[in-house]
Motif scaffolding. Sequence first.
Motif, PDB file in Angstrom:
ATOM      1  N   ILE A  36       0.944  -1.236  -0.169  1.00 22.48           N
ATOM      2  CA  ILE A  36      -0.006  -0.008   0.092  1.00 22.48           C
ATOM      3  C   ILE A  36       0.988   1.265   0.184  1.00 22.48           C
ATOM      4  N   LYS A  37       1.746   1.310   0.799  1.00 25.01           N
ATOM      5  CA  LYS A  37       2.810   2.504   0.816  1.00 25.01           C
ATOM      6  C   LYS A  37       3.528   2.487  -0.729  1.00 25.01           C
ATOM      7  N   PHE A  38       3.872   1.469  -1.317  1.00 25.56           N
ATOM      8  CA  PHE A  38       4.481   1.800  -2.613  1.00 25.56           C
ATOM      9  C   PHE A  38       3.303   2.074  -3.567  1.00 25.56           C
ATOM     10  N   LEU A  39       1.869   1.855  -3.232  1.00 23.47           N
ATOM     11  CA  LEU A  39       1.090   2.501  -4.381  1.00 23.47           C
ATOM     12  C   LEU A  39       0.283   3.833  -3.746  1.00 23.47           C
ATOM     13  N   SER A  40       0.851   4.278  -2.662  1.00 26.41           N
ATOM     14  CA  SER A  40       0.399   5.632  -2.383  1.00 26.41           C
ATOM     15  C   SER A  40       1.155   6.787  -2.609  1.00 26.41           C
ATOM     16  N   PRO A  41       0.314   7.704  -3.318  1.00 28.12           N
ATOM     17  CA  PRO A  41       1.171   8.765  -3.975  1.00 28.12           C
ATOM     18  C   PRO A  41       1.333   9.905  -2.869  1.00 28.12           C
ATOM     19  N   THR A  42       2.405  10.918  -3.231  1.00 28.20           N
ATOM     20  CA  THR A  42       2.418  12.163  -2.385  1.00 28.20           C
ATOM     21  C   THR A  42       2.331  13.297  -3.362  1.00 28.20           C
ATOM     22  N   SER A  43       1.473  14.326  -2.788  1.00 32.91           N
ATOM     23  CA  SER A  43       1.521  15.436  -3.810  1.00 32.91           C
ATOM     24  C   SER A  43       2.730  16.404  -3.810  1.00 32.91           C
ATOM     25  N   TYR A  44       2.985  17.299  -4.624  1.00 33.53           N
ATOM     26  CA  TYR A  44       4.112  17.954  -4.349  1.00 33.53           C
ATOM     27  C   TYR A  44       3.397  19.296  -4.975  1.00 33.53           C
ATOM     28  N   TYR A  45       3.855  20.425  -4.291  1.00 31.54           N
ATOM     29  CA  TYR A  45       3.298  21.921  -4.528  1.00 31.54           C
ATOM     30  C   TYR A  45       4.366  22.971  -5.040  1.00 31.54           C
ATOM     31  N   ASN A  46       4.130  23.909  -5.637  1.00 33.80           N
ATOM     32  CA  ASN A  46       5.031  24.940  -5.908  1.00 33.80           C
ATOM     33  C   ASN A  46       4.963  25.897  -4.679  1.00 33.80           C
ATOM     34  N   LEU A  47       5.608  27.019  -4.966  1.00 33.74           N
ATOM     35  CA  LEU A  47       6.023  27.828  -3.915  1.00 33.74           C
ATOM     36  C   LEU A  47       4.456  28.634  -3.564  1.00 33.74           C
ATOM     37  N   ALA A  48       3.632  28.878  -4.648  1.00 29.81           N
ATOM     38  CA  ALA A  48       2.558  29.659  -4.336  1.00 29.81           C
ATOM     39  C   ALA A  48       1.534  28.621  -3.718  1.00 29.81           C
ATOM     40  N   GLY A  49       1.890  27.279  -3.575  1.00 35.81           N
ATOM     41  CA  GLY A  49       0.854  26.531  -2.862  1.00 35.81           C
ATOM     42  C   GLY A  49       0.063  25.683  -3.810  1.00 35.81           C
ATOM     43  N   ASP A  50       0.284  26.067  -5.014  1.00 37.77           N
ATOM     44  CA  ASP A  50      -0.666  25.192  -6.218  1.00 37.77           C
ATOM     45  C   ASP A  50      -0.059  23.734  -6.121  1.00 37.77           C
ATOM     46  N   LYS A  51      -0.911  22.763  -6.465  1.00 34.10           N
ATOM     47  CA  LYS A  51      -0.639  21.531  -6.573  1.00 34.10           C
ATOM     48  C   LYS A  51       0.043  21.159  -7.872  1.00 34.10           C
ATOM     49  N   GLU A  52       1.068  20.836  -7.960  1.00 31.03           N
ATOM     50  CA  GLU A  52       1.920  20.320  -9.291  1.00 31.03           C
ATOM     51  C   GLU A  52       1.737  19.112  -9.825  1.00 31.03           C
TER      52      GLU A  52
END
Length: 100
Positions: A36-52
């Motif tokens: 499950i950890k291998f299939l769990s994504p993590t989101s990353y954001y830019n400096l403005a706080g928008d999801k990239e």
Amino acid sequence: RILKPYQKRCRYKPSLQESFAVIFIISYTQIAATSIKFLSPTSYYNLAGDKEGKAFYYDGSLDYFGEGHIAYAIIALFMLVVFIAFPIVFLTLYPFIQNH
């Protein structure tokens, strides 16, 4: 050595099948959690706080289901199907299979 007196008294001989069952039960939770950890994504954001985008949980440089992550994802999906989903379905349907 430890079970020898017990085996003689109770006429109990551990089988290979029981040994595999014990190993499976002990490792079941770890296999599920790791897959499950291998299939769990993590989101990353830019400096403005928008999801990239999304990245692999353990290594943020790998795109989620991208070129580097796909090998891990296939193995994790295989482990979930074979070692988690299949035994649950089998154990659930076992009483119905045995009656026929």
